[in-house]
Design a protein around this motif. Structure first.
Motif, PDB file in Angstrom:
ATOM      1  N   GLY A 196       0.853  -1.177   0.000  1.00  0.00           N
ATOM      2  CA  GLY A 196       0.000   0.000   0.000  1.00  0.00           C
ATOM      3  C   GLY A 196       0.895   1.235   0.000  1.00  0.00           C
ATOM      4  N   ASP A 197       0.559   2.178   0.871  1.00  0.00           N
ATOM      5  CA  ASP A 197       1.318   3.429   0.936  1.00  0.00           C
ATOM      6  C   ASP A 197       2.462   3.278   1.952  1.00  0.00           C
ATOM      7  OD1 ASP A 197       2.301   5.923   1.117  1.00  0.00           O
ATOM      8  OD2 ASP A 197       0.463   6.870   1.864  1.00  0.00           O
ATOM      9  N   THR A 198       3.675   3.049   1.463  1.00  0.00           N
ATOM     10  CA  THR A 198       4.824   2.854   2.372  1.00  0.00           C
ATOM     11  C   THR A 198       5.836   3.988   2.210  1.00  0.00           C
ATOM     12  OG1 THR A 198       5.933   1.512   0.699  1.00  0.00           O
ATOM     13  CG2 THR A 198       4.657   0.329   2.352  1.00  0.00           C
ATOM     14  N   LYS A 199       5.386   5.143   1.661  1.00  0.00           N
ATOM     15  CA  LYS A 199       6.399   6.103   1.201  1.00  0.00           C
ATOM     16  C   LYS A 199       7.260   6.715   2.315  1.00  0.00           C
ATOM     17  CE  LYS A 199       3.349  10.091   0.423  1.00  0.00           C
ATOM     18  NZ  LYS A 199       2.092   9.384   0.749  1.00  0.00           N
ATOM     19  N   ASN A 200       6.757   6.840   3.527  1.00  0.00           N
ATOM     20  CA  ASN A 200       7.604   7.386   4.595  1.00  0.00           C
ATOM     21  C   ASN A 200       8.364   6.321   5.375  1.00  0.00           C
ATOM     22  OD1 ASN A 200       7.111  10.097   4.113  1.00  0.00           O
ATOM     23  ND2 ASN A 200       5.112   9.930   5.103  1.00  0.00           N
ATOM     24  N   LEU A 201       8.090   5.063   5.044  1.00  0.00           N
ATOM     25  CA  LEU A 201       8.824   3.973   5.670  1.00  0.00           C
ATOM     26  C   LEU A 201       9.941   3.564   4.727  1.00  0.00           C
ATOM     27  CD1 LEU A 201       5.785   1.743   6.642  1.00  0.00           C
ATOM     28  CD2 LEU A 201       7.248   2.969   8.260  1.00  0.00           C
ATOM     29  N   LYS A 202      11.008   3.022   5.268  1.00  0.00           N
ATOM     30  CA  LYS A 202      11.994   2.419   4.378  1.00  0.00           C
ATOM     31  C   LYS A 202      11.870   0.905   4.538  1.00  0.00           C
ATOM     32  CE  LYS A 202      14.886   1.802   1.374  1.00  0.00           C
ATOM     33  NZ  LYS A 202      14.489   2.010  -0.011  1.00  0.00           N
ATOM     34  N   VAL A 203      11.439   0.257   3.487  1.00  0.00           N
ATOM     35  CA  VAL A 203      11.250  -1.188   3.543  1.00  0.00           C
ATOM     36  C   VAL A 203      12.482  -1.863   2.933  1.00  0.00           C
ATOM     37  CG1 VAL A 203       9.775  -3.124   2.863  1.00  0.00           C
ATOM     38  CG2 VAL A 203       8.756  -0.891   3.348  1.00  0.00           C
ATOM     39  N   PHE A 204      13.272  -2.500   3.774  1.00  0.00           N
ATOM     40  CA  PHE A 204      14.400  -3.279   3.256  1.00  0.00           C
ATOM     41  C   PHE A 204      13.941  -4.715   3.065  1.00  0.00           C
ATOM     42  CE2 PHE A 204      16.865   0.086   5.571  1.00  0.00           C
ATOM     43  CZ  PHE A 204      17.422   0.662   4.438  1.00  0.00           C
ATOM     44  N   HIS A 205      14.303  -5.268   1.913  1.00  0.00           N
ATOM     45  CA  HIS A 205      13.902  -6.643   1.619  1.00  0.00           C
ATOM     46  C   HIS A 205      14.983  -7.613   2.098  1.00  0.00           C
ATOM     47  CE1 HIS A 205      10.952  -5.580  -1.851  1.00  0.00           C
ATOM     48  NE2 HIS A 205      11.186  -4.496  -1.120  1.00  0.00           N
ATOM     49  N   ALA A 206      14.537  -8.788   2.546  1.00  0.00           N
ATOM     50  CA  ALA A 206      15.501  -9.825   2.926  1.00  0.00           C
ATOM     51  C   ALA A 206      15.212 -11.074   2.112  1.00  0.00           C
ATOM     52  CB  ALA A 206      15.397 -10.100   4.416  1.00  0.00           C
ATOM     53  N   GLY A 207      13.984 -11.599   2.226  1.00  0.00           N
ATOM     54  CA  GLY A 207      13.639 -12.825   1.513  1.00  0.00           C
ATOM     55  C   GLY A 207      12.589 -12.558   0.467  1.00  0.00           C
ATOM     56  N   THR A 208      12.954 -11.813  -0.569  1.00  0.00           N
ATOM     57  CA  THR A 208      12.024 -11.603  -1.690  1.00  0.00           C
ATOM     58  C   THR A 208      12.748 -11.856  -2.997  1.00  0.00           C
ATOM     59  OG1 THR A 208      12.512  -9.268  -2.137  1.00  0.00           O
ATOM     60  CG2 THR A 208      10.861  -9.725  -0.442  1.00  0.00           C
ATOM     61  N   LYS A 209      11.970 -12.211  -3.996  1.00  0.00           N
ATOM     62  CA  LYS A 209      12.529 -12.333  -5.351  1.00  0.00           C
ATOM     63  C   LYS A 209      11.466 -11.882  -6.348  1.00  0.00           C
ATOM     64  CE  LYS A 209      10.827 -16.858  -6.206  1.00  0.00           C
ATOM     65  NZ  LYS A 209      10.780 -18.192  -5.908  1.00  0.00           N
ATOM     66  N   SER A 210      11.946 -11.485  -7.474  1.00  0.00           N
ATOM     67  CA  SER A 210      11.033 -11.026  -8.502  1.00  0.00           C
ATOM     68  C   SER A 210      10.986 -12.089  -9.596  1.00  0.00           C
ATOM     69  CB  SER A 210      11.595  -9.708  -9.029  1.00  0.00           C
ATOM     70  OG  SER A 210      10.654  -9.064  -9.787  1.00  0.00           O
ATOM     71  N   THR A 211       9.795 -12.646  -9.841  1.00  0.00           N
ATOM     72  CA  THR A 211       9.660 -13.651 -10.893  1.00  0.00           C
ATOM     73  C   THR A 211       8.737 -13.089 -11.967  1.00  0.00           C
ATOM     74  OG1 THR A 211       9.771 -15.277  -9.131  1.00  0.00           O
ATOM     75  CG2 THR A 211       9.160 -16.116 -11.289  1.00  0.00           C
ATOM     76  N   ASN A 212       9.273 -12.909 -13.151  1.00  0.00           N
ATOM     77  CA  ASN A 212       8.521 -12.291 -14.264  1.00  0.00           C
ATOM     78  C   ASN A 212       7.845 -10.990 -13.824  1.00  0.00           C
ATOM     79  OD1 ASN A 212       9.230 -14.503 -15.808  1.00  0.00           O
ATOM     80  ND2 ASN A 212       7.393 -15.643 -15.146  1.00  0.00           N
ATOM     81  N   GLY A 213       8.588 -10.209 -13.066  1.00  0.00           N
ATOM     82  CA  GLY A 213       8.065  -8.907 -12.654  1.00  0.00           C
ATOM     83  C   GLY A 213       7.130  -8.960 -11.457  1.00  0.00           C
ATOM     84  N   VAL A 214       6.862 -10.171 -10.924  1.00  0.00           N
ATOM     85  CA  VAL A 214       5.972 -10.287  -9.760  1.00  0.00           C
ATOM     86  C   VAL A 214       6.822 -10.540  -8.521  1.00  0.00           C
ATOM     87  CG1 VAL A 214       4.071 -11.585  -8.721  1.00  0.00           C
ATOM     88  CG2 VAL A 214       4.128 -11.221 -11.196  1.00  0.00           C
ATOM     89  N   LEU A 215       6.608  -9.729  -7.492  1.00  0.00           N
ATOM     90  CA  LEU A 215       7.406  -9.864  -6.271  1.00  0.00           C
ATOM     91  C   LEU A 215       6.800 -10.946  -5.378  1.00  0.00           C
ATOM     92  CD1 LEU A 215       9.888  -8.441  -4.992  1.00  0.00           C
ATOM     93  CD2 LEU A 215       8.254  -7.118  -3.633  1.00  0.00           C
ATOM     94  N   GLN A 216       7.663 -11.914  -4.982  1.00  0.00           N
ATOM     95  CA  GLN A 216       7.195 -13.015  -4.142  1.00  0.00           C
ATOM     96  C   GLN A 216       8.118 -13.216  -2.956  1.00  0.00           C
ATOM     97  OE1 GLN A 216       7.148 -16.298  -6.954  1.00  0.00           O
ATOM     98  NE2 GLN A 216       4.918 -16.139  -7.080  1.00  0.00           N
ATOM     99  N   THR A 217       7.606 -13.895  -1.916  1.00  0.00           N
ATOM    100  CA  THR A 217       8.453 -14.204  -0.766  1.00  0.00           C
ATOM    101  C   THR A 217       9.382 -15.352  -1.148  1.00  0.00           C
ATOM    102  OG1 THR A 217       6.950 -15.843   0.176  1.00  0.00           O
ATOM    103  CG2 THR A 217       6.578 -13.550   0.808  1.00  0.00           C
ATOM    104  N   SER A 218      10.596 -15.325  -0.585  1.00  0.00           N
ATOM    105  CA  SER A 218      11.548 -16.396  -0.872  1.00  0.00           C
ATOM    106  C   SER A 218      12.362 -16.780   0.363  1.00  0.00           C
ATOM    107  CB  SER A 218      12.497 -15.972  -1.999  1.00  0.00           C
ATOM    108  OG  SER A 218      13.261 -14.853  -1.596  1.00  0.00           O
ATOM    109  N   GLY A 219      12.014 -16.205   1.528  1.00  0.00           N
ATOM    110  CA  GLY A 219      12.806 -16.510   2.716  1.00  0.00           C
ATOM    111  C   GLY A 219      11.970 -16.444   3.975  1.00  0.00           C
ATOM    112  N   GLY A 220      12.602 -16.743   5.116  1.00  0.00           N
ATOM    113  CA  GLY A 220      11.930 -16.716   6.414  1.00  0.00           C
ATOM    114  C   GLY A 220      11.689 -15.293   6.870  1.00  0.00           C
ATOM    115  N   ARG A 221      12.773 -14.523   6.944  1.00  0.00           N
ATOM    116  CA  ARG A 221      12.613 -13.090   7.202  1.00  0.00           C
ATOM    117  C   ARG A 221      12.437 -12.441   5.834  1.00  0.00           C
ATOM    118  NH1 ARG A 221      17.299 -11.112  11.234  1.00  0.00           N
ATOM    119  NH2 ARG A 221      18.629 -12.345   9.882  1.00  0.00           N
ATOM    120  N   VAL A 222      11.324 -11.792   5.623  1.00  0.00           N
ATOM    121  CA  VAL A 222      10.990 -11.311   4.273  1.00  0.00           C
ATOM    122  C   VAL A 222      11.335  -9.831   4.104  1.00  0.00           C
ATOM    123  CG1 VAL A 222       9.158 -11.083   2.546  1.00  0.00           C
ATOM    124  CG2 VAL A 222       9.183 -13.056   4.079  1.00  0.00           C
TER     125      VAL A 222
END
Ligand code: AMP
Ligand code: GLY
Length: 418
Positions: free
Chosen positions: A351-377
């Protein structure tokens, strides 16, 4: 200049983000990176194996990379820095001998004993039967540690003889951690407040980072199993000037002297894991890397240009690091089941996360779609005037990050005296 960051967690996303902000930076290549670094301005993911040293060397030459920053401990312990020696590229991280301070708990304990660094009493064992006989005479709880790297899972605080013996069987006989558990350390259990103290270590000096606190247990109230860290705050309310001076004198100085005595030219991050009681610090562990999630808060809190800090340290120039006023906080969003078996491949929506900084840990992009790929996401971070404001802001907006089965602690920012 072009920079290479090695690793794929939240720590590396935060480092890449901070390095990308420097006006000296053209491109930050992240190897292999994650779904977050892929979309970070100035950052480019490179799909190579972090253990393929030859491919890494070729990439450095091909992309004219001038600074390499290594995030995780494994490539450091395996000698990536030594392998890259001879290139005209600055490489930030210790050589394999320096990284042994993390790579072998037995080696690091001996180093502490030899250099008078305060730490818990301990004995090492290469034979499981002898270890079990020794355990019969111990008072409990007692701490058991696999000697080698075990992805942060190699330590048990055993409450009784039975669980201690079971661990010895699983680790030394049934090879739960492979060769990392061939030898073990049995260590006195220390009590007090745990503190992460990290910064930049060179043969000349240690430049401390702002202090931080990691929330290791899975559940609110600091309950449940230990994890890699479910949240973080910086600065730490547990640190004061007197304690900082004591740590610098009793822990940091003998560490620098000890490394120099061994002829080890350590240039890299150093993370002292400390247990503090009555202002007396004892070392639980050395890490030759930065902590995760701590790095995420620290990068939010750092005012200085990280490229300057790292290149100055490598060139033996004076390193000055300025920190922002106020506080930073991060809450980890994990996949249900973590730190045990967890699900992956869940679709993520923001949603609206613009004032937060979201660092990714367990994510991957598959064909442009962001999916979870780890325990800490993810870790959802915010910098504000006070810790209280950080906590209010993050928890008001955290549901803007969504995937099926997400879990997070609701009490990050609360101070537990332990
Ligand atoms: P380590 O990987 O050595 O830091 O251990 C992981 C965690 O185990 C630490 O963060 C502490 O929470 C705990 N731990 C390690 N050593 C001790 C000790 N001697 N006494 C009490 N807790 C310990
Ligand atoms: N957060 C603890 C660690 O990185 O070891």
């Amino acid at each position: 200049m072009n920079i290479l960051v090695i690793g794929q967690g939240g720590r590396e996303h935060a480092l890449a983000w901070k390095l990308a902000q420097s006006n000296k930076t053209d491109t930050v290549f992240v190897l292999p990176g994650n779904g977050g670094t892929e979309n970070e301005p100035k950052c480019v993911n490179v799909a190579l194996d972090i253990n393929d040293f030859e491919a890494i060397k070729n990439l450095i030459i091909e992309k004219n990379i001038k600074l390499v920053v290594i995030g995780p401990e494994d490539p450091l312990v395996s000698g990536l820095v030594d392998y890259l020696d001879g290139l005209e590229t600055l490489v930030f991280g210790p050589c394999a001998k320096g990284a042994q301070l993390e790579g072998s708990k037995i080696y690091s304990k001996e180093f502490m004993f030899e250099n008078g660094i305060p730490t818990g009493a301990a004995n090492s064992f290469t034979n499981s039967e002898k270890a079990k006989v020794f355990l019969e005479g111990c008072t409990y709880p007692i701490v058991l540690k696999a000697d080698g790297l075990a992805a942060g899972k190699g330590v048990l605080v055993a409450e009784d003889l039975n669980s201690a013996k079971n661990w010895v069987d699983a680790v030394m006989q049934d090879s739960l951690f492979g060769s990392a558990g061939k030898n073990i350390l049995i260590e006195e259990c220390l009590f007090g407040t745990e503190l992460s103290f990290m910064g930049i270590l060179t043969p000349k000096e240690f430049i401390p980072f702002e202090t931080s606190v990691d929330y290791k247990p899975l559940l609110d109230g600091n309950n449940g199993p230990n994890t890699g860290g479910m949240g973080c705050i910086s600065p730490s309310p547990f640190m004061n000037d007197e304690l900082k001076n004591t740590v610098m004198q009793k822990v940091v100085k003998p560490t620098i002297d000890g490394l120099n005595k061994l002829g080890i030219h350590y240039y890299g991050f150093m993370y002292f894991g400390l247990m503090v009681k009555d202002n007396n610090p004892k070392v639980l562990e050395f890490n030759c890397r930065l902590g995760d999630p701590e790095t995420q808060c620290l990068m939010m809190q750092m005012e200085s240009d990280l490229v300057d800090c790292l290149t100055d340290a490598l060139k033996n120039n004076k390193v000055t690091i300025n920190w922002k006023k106020g506080a930073s906080m991060g809450v980890v969003i994990a996949s249900d089941g973590y730190p045990g078996r967890y699900t992956i491949n869940k679709q993520i929506s923001f949603g609206d996360t613009k004032n937060l900084k979201v660092f990714h840990a367990g994510t991957k992009s598959t064909n442009g779609v962001l999916q979870t790929s780890g325990g800490r996401v993810f870790s959802v971070n915010y910098h504000g005037e006070t810790l209280d404001l950080c906590s209010k802001y993050i928890y008001k907006n955290i549901e803007e990050v969504q995937f099926d089965g997400n879990i997070y602690r609701k009490d990050i920012g609360k101070i537990y005296e332990s």
